[in-house]
Design a protein around this motif. Structure first.
Motif, PDB file in Angstrom:
ATOM      1  N   ARG A  96      38.512  27.712  46.637  1.00 36.99           N
ATOM      2  CA  ARG A  96      38.727  27.514  45.208  1.00 36.99           C
ATOM      3  C   ARG A  96      40.235  27.478  44.941  1.00 36.99           C
ATOM      4  O   ARG A  96      40.934  28.458  45.209  1.00 36.99           O
ATOM      5  CB  ARG A  96      38.109  28.724  44.504  1.00 36.99           C
ATOM      6  CG  ARG A  96      37.952  28.646  43.045  1.00 36.99           C
ATOM      7  CD  ARG A  96      37.270  29.934  42.590  1.00 36.99           C
ATOM      8  NE  ARG A  96      36.803  29.850  41.219  1.00 36.99           N
ATOM      9  CZ  ARG A  96      37.579  30.055  40.186  1.00 36.99           C
ATOM     10  NH1 ARG A  96      38.845  30.346  40.362  1.00 36.99           N
ATOM     11  NH2 ARG A  96      37.076  29.964  38.950  1.00 36.99           N
ATOM     12  N   ASP A 100      42.826  29.342  36.706  1.00 38.92           N
ATOM     13  CA  ASP A 100      41.773  29.876  35.829  1.00 38.92           C
ATOM     14  C   ASP A 100      42.165  29.878  34.357  1.00 38.92           C
ATOM     15  O   ASP A 100      41.319  30.019  33.489  1.00 38.92           O
ATOM     16  CB  ASP A 100      41.422  31.311  36.264  1.00 38.92           C
ATOM     17  CG  ASP A 100      40.667  31.300  37.576  1.00 38.92           C
ATOM     18  OD1 ASP A 100      39.938  30.315  37.820  1.00 38.92           O
ATOM     19  OD2 ASP A 100      40.826  32.244  38.365  1.00 38.92           O
ATOM     20  N   PRO A 143      37.439  27.078  34.319  1.00 41.31           N
ATOM     21  CA  PRO A 143      36.919  27.089  35.701  1.00 41.31           C
ATOM     22  C   PRO A 143      35.823  28.122  35.956  1.00 41.31           C
ATOM     23  O   PRO A 143      34.916  27.881  36.742  1.00 41.31           O
ATOM     24  CB  PRO A 143      38.166  27.388  36.525  1.00 41.31           C
ATOM     25  CG  PRO A 143      39.276  26.827  35.728  1.00 41.31           C
ATOM     26  CD  PRO A 143      38.907  27.052  34.301  1.00 41.31           C
ATOM     27  N   ARG A 144      35.908  29.278  35.280  1.00 40.78           N
ATOM     28  CA  ARG A 144      34.894  30.319  35.545  1.00 40.78           C
ATOM     29  C   ARG A 144      33.494  29.881  35.109  1.00 40.78           C
ATOM     30  O   ARG A 144      32.499  30.457  35.534  1.00 40.78           O
ATOM     31  CB  ARG A 144      35.286  31.627  34.864  1.00 40.78           C
ATOM     32  CG  ARG A 144      35.340  31.556  33.353  1.00 40.78           C
ATOM     33  CD  ARG A 144      35.623  32.909  32.717  1.00 40.78           C
ATOM     34  NE  ARG A 144      35.735  32.758  31.284  1.00 40.78           N
ATOM     35  CZ  ARG A 144      36.836  32.392  30.652  1.00 40.78           C
ATOM     36  NH1 ARG A 144      37.919  32.153  31.333  1.00 40.78           N
ATOM     37  NH2 ARG A 144      36.863  32.253  29.338  1.00 40.78           N
TER      38      ARG A 144
ATOM     39  N   GLU B 295      46.368  31.608  42.809  1.00 35.01           N
ATOM     40  CA  GLU B 295      46.899  30.815  41.697  1.00 35.01           C
ATOM     41  C   GLU B 295      48.240  30.171  42.087  1.00 35.01           C
ATOM     42  O   GLU B 295      48.467  28.980  41.849  1.00 35.01           O
ATOM     43  CB  GLU B 295      47.074  31.753  40.502  1.00 35.01           C
ATOM     44  CG  GLU B 295      47.633  31.112  39.266  1.00 35.01           C
ATOM     45  CD  GLU B 295      47.965  32.154  38.208  1.00 35.01           C
ATOM     46  OE1 GLU B 295      47.352  33.244  38.225  1.00 35.01           O
ATOM     47  OE2 GLU B 295      48.853  31.881  37.384  1.00 35.01           O
TER      48      GLU B 295
END
Lengths: 226, 397
Positions: A96, A100, A143-144, B295
């Motif tokens: 992933r 987010d 995204p979640r 991230e």
């Protein structure tokens, strides 16, 4: 754009200590020609992802050299390396890799925006891709809220949107149903054959072999004939 | 990048709120602590200015029962009086340049009085302690029957305060001093004598003995140039009976000494608290390093250089720091202003908010310090994050 790797190796330590290591990739010579889909297969742990990362400029090899059209991907200036990577190389990683805090559309445009290449029609283009991969209704979702397959398509759109000459995709069809697998593979094939892109796909799936121009297999860190 | 930093902050409200709170706490510690220290210093300065006298003489009974500091911090010594003939004897002491008398009276907690309050009567002709303050406060002349009120007395010019059934119009309000003088009201000697007579009639003061026009509470003395106030005080104590003369300097020195001790403790506490909060802020950024690895790997994957990645972390830290420190500074002013009276009482020292210039300097210093603290706390994390190998992080899944 042609990617060439000469004698690249990468070793990892199992535990702390100089002697306790293994080679994920060992003295590998490899090249990715333009306008072709190259597929790399192999067992889990054979070194496919490590090789892809090194070819994509994301993981510095312990030995050897990786170049794109003669330019060393691991030169001394990180700013130049990163700018080059952002402009010419696009990666769809196995795991992933989305932000987010951004919605689907913003994630799709992230690469373009960071490279300062967003155009007036970029949003429309991203929406076209979202529509093609059947996730347009999710353009404002976070995204979640997405499934694994939906996330994978978002990452692929992000890579395709950058219009980079080289595209690396690690298991791009994992988590996808048959119909979407078809669409993704078709998009990658079109990119290679109609837009002259250099494509490397790392996969376990035989389905992907249908679009391959070249197939290689990795075994214990070495490339062997498929 | 700026939009991305803002989106990152808004997208993680819990994390952002925690960082904001920490910076706010740091700013509150620095600015609030600085304001308290500065207010104490301003209060001491104000006390020195207000007193103006070198020696104060009071009835010996009052000196026995009252802590001398109380006179300076609260403005009155309570219901103790001496006769005017005593003042005449004091006036004969060698070395006196100016002399002025004051009378103190307390209102009652009864229907005859609007509020329980200290009343200070002074003689505008001879006064050299209250008058300069009145001038600073730009108040006009104080006619008979009228009052000037301290800054913390809840009465406005034009209104009246009832004292011993006498309605006294408020002529004006005085500048704050940070001492108990702010909670008192001021009038001329004839006015306070009228009030004393009324108080006696109501049985409010059994201790007022004799003719109110012949009594005073304290005598304020300015000594001649070159004369040691100690000599004057000693001479009065030897030659005049039933009084106690004290040097104001010694009391101010006592207050200054306690302030100096308190200042040291407060400064240490502020530094300790600020360092502690900064360490927590540093730990928060370090913990976030692990949490945000993926991230940042995604951003590196998209072509962000290490420098720009560190810039993003700094930008986020700077935005949170700016907001947190501004809120902390605002809250400091609000709290110190709201509780200045309570703080002064609790510390037992004069407490006066500093001038606008000093307050602005303090606010800017706290803002600047906190603006640096956030990015500084994030620096190690930013460096660590930007050095991490993108391929390895992605490989970890």
């Amino acid at each position: 754009m042609e990617i060439i790797a000469k004698g690249i190796s990468k070793r990892f330590f199992r535990k702390a200590g100089e002697s306790n290591y293994f080679f994920a990739v060992k003295e590998c010579d490899f090249s990715l020609p333009e306008a072709a889909v190259t597929i790399l297969t192999g067992h889990s742990g054979s070194g496919k992802t490590t090789l892809l990362s090194m070819l994509a400029g994301l993981l510095a090899p312990d030995a050897g050299l990786v170049s794109a059209d003669g330019r060393n991907l691991y030169g001394p200036d990180d700013r130049e390396n990163s700018a080059f990577r952002g402009r010419h190389l696009a990666v769809v990683p196995q795991g992933r890799a989305v932000l987010d805090t951004l919605n689907v559309l913003d994630n799709c445009l992230l690469g373009l925006r960071l490279a300062g290449r967003e155009a007036v029609d970029s949003i429309a283009k991203a929406e076209e891709w979202l529509d093609r991969f059947e996730i347009l209704p999710l353009r404002s979702a976070m995204p979640r809220e997405l499934s694994g397959g939906e996330l994978r398509r978002v990452m692929l759109i992000r890579a395709l949107m950058t219009e980079a000459e080289v595209l690396f995709a690690d298991e791009p069809t994992a988590d996808l149903d048959e119909e979407n697998t078809e669409k993704v593979l078709e998009a990658l094939q079109t990119a290679a054959h109609q837009q002259q892109k250099t494509i490397l796909i790392v996969t376990h799936e035989n389905e992907a072999l249908k679009i391959a121009d070249r197939v290689f297999r990795m075994n214990k860190g070495e490339i062997v004939p498929a | 990048m700026k939009r991305l930093a803002v989106k990152n902050l808004l997208g993680r409200p819990g994390r952002t709120a925690a960082l904001f709170f920490l910076v706010l706490l740091l700013s509150l510690t620095l600015c609030g602590g600085g304001l308290v220290l500065s207010s104490l210093r301003t209060g001491l300065g104000s006390l020195e200015n207000r007193l103006g006298a070198d020696v104060i003489v009071m009835p010996a009974k009052a000196a026995l029962k009252t802590d001398l500091d109380t006179l300076f911090l609260q403005g009155t010594i309570g219901p103790y009086y001496m006769n005017m003939s005593t003042v005449d004897k004091i006036a004969k002491t060698e070395g006196i340049s100016r002399l002025s008398t004051q009378i103190f009276l307390s209102s009652m907690r009864a229907s005859c009085c609007s509020i329980p309050i200290q009343v200070i009567g002074f003689d505008p002709e001879s006064d050299f302690t209250v008058s300069s303050w009145l001038k600073e406060s730009r108040q006009g002349s104080l006619d008979e029957g009228r009052l000037l009120v301290g800054s913390r007395v809840n009465a406005n010019p034009g209104e009246s305060i009832k004292l011993y059934n006498i309605s006294c119009p408020v002529a004006g309000q005085l500048q704050p001093t940070g001492t108990g003088l702010d909670t008192a009201v001021y009038c001329t000697l004839p006015t306070i004598r009228t009030l004393m007579t009324a108080a006696e009639d109501l049985g409010g003061y059994s201790s007022i003995s004799g003719d109110p026009s012949e009594t005073v509470s304290a005598v304020y003395i300015k000594v001649k140039e070159g004369v040691d106030p100690k000599d004057v005080a000693d001479s009065i104590n030897v030659h005049v009976r039933k009084v106690k003369a004290v040097q104001t300097r010694s009391v101010i020195t006592t207050v200054a000494d306690s302030l100096s001790g308190l200042e040291r403790i407060l400064t240490l506490l502020i530094i300790a608290a600020a360092v502690l909060v900064w360490l927590v802020l540093f730990a928060a950024f370090t913990l976030m390093t692990g949490e945000r690895k993926k991230e940042f790997a995604t951003l590196r994957l998209c072509g962000l250089s290490r420098g720009r990645l560190a810039g993003l972390v700094f930008r986020e830290a700077a935005i949170v720091s700016l907001l947190g420190s501004a809120a902390g500074v605002g809250l400091s002013f609000l709290l110190v202003h709201a509780f200045s009276g309570a703080l002064g009482n609790a510390l037992g020292l004069p407490f006066l908010l500093p001038s606008a210039g000093t307050a602005a300097t303090l606010a800017l210093a706290a803002l600047f310090g906190c603006l640096l603290a956030g990015p500084l706390a994030a620096a190690v994390s930013a460096r660590k994050l930007s050095r991490a190998d993108t391929g390895l992080i992605l490989r970890e899944g």
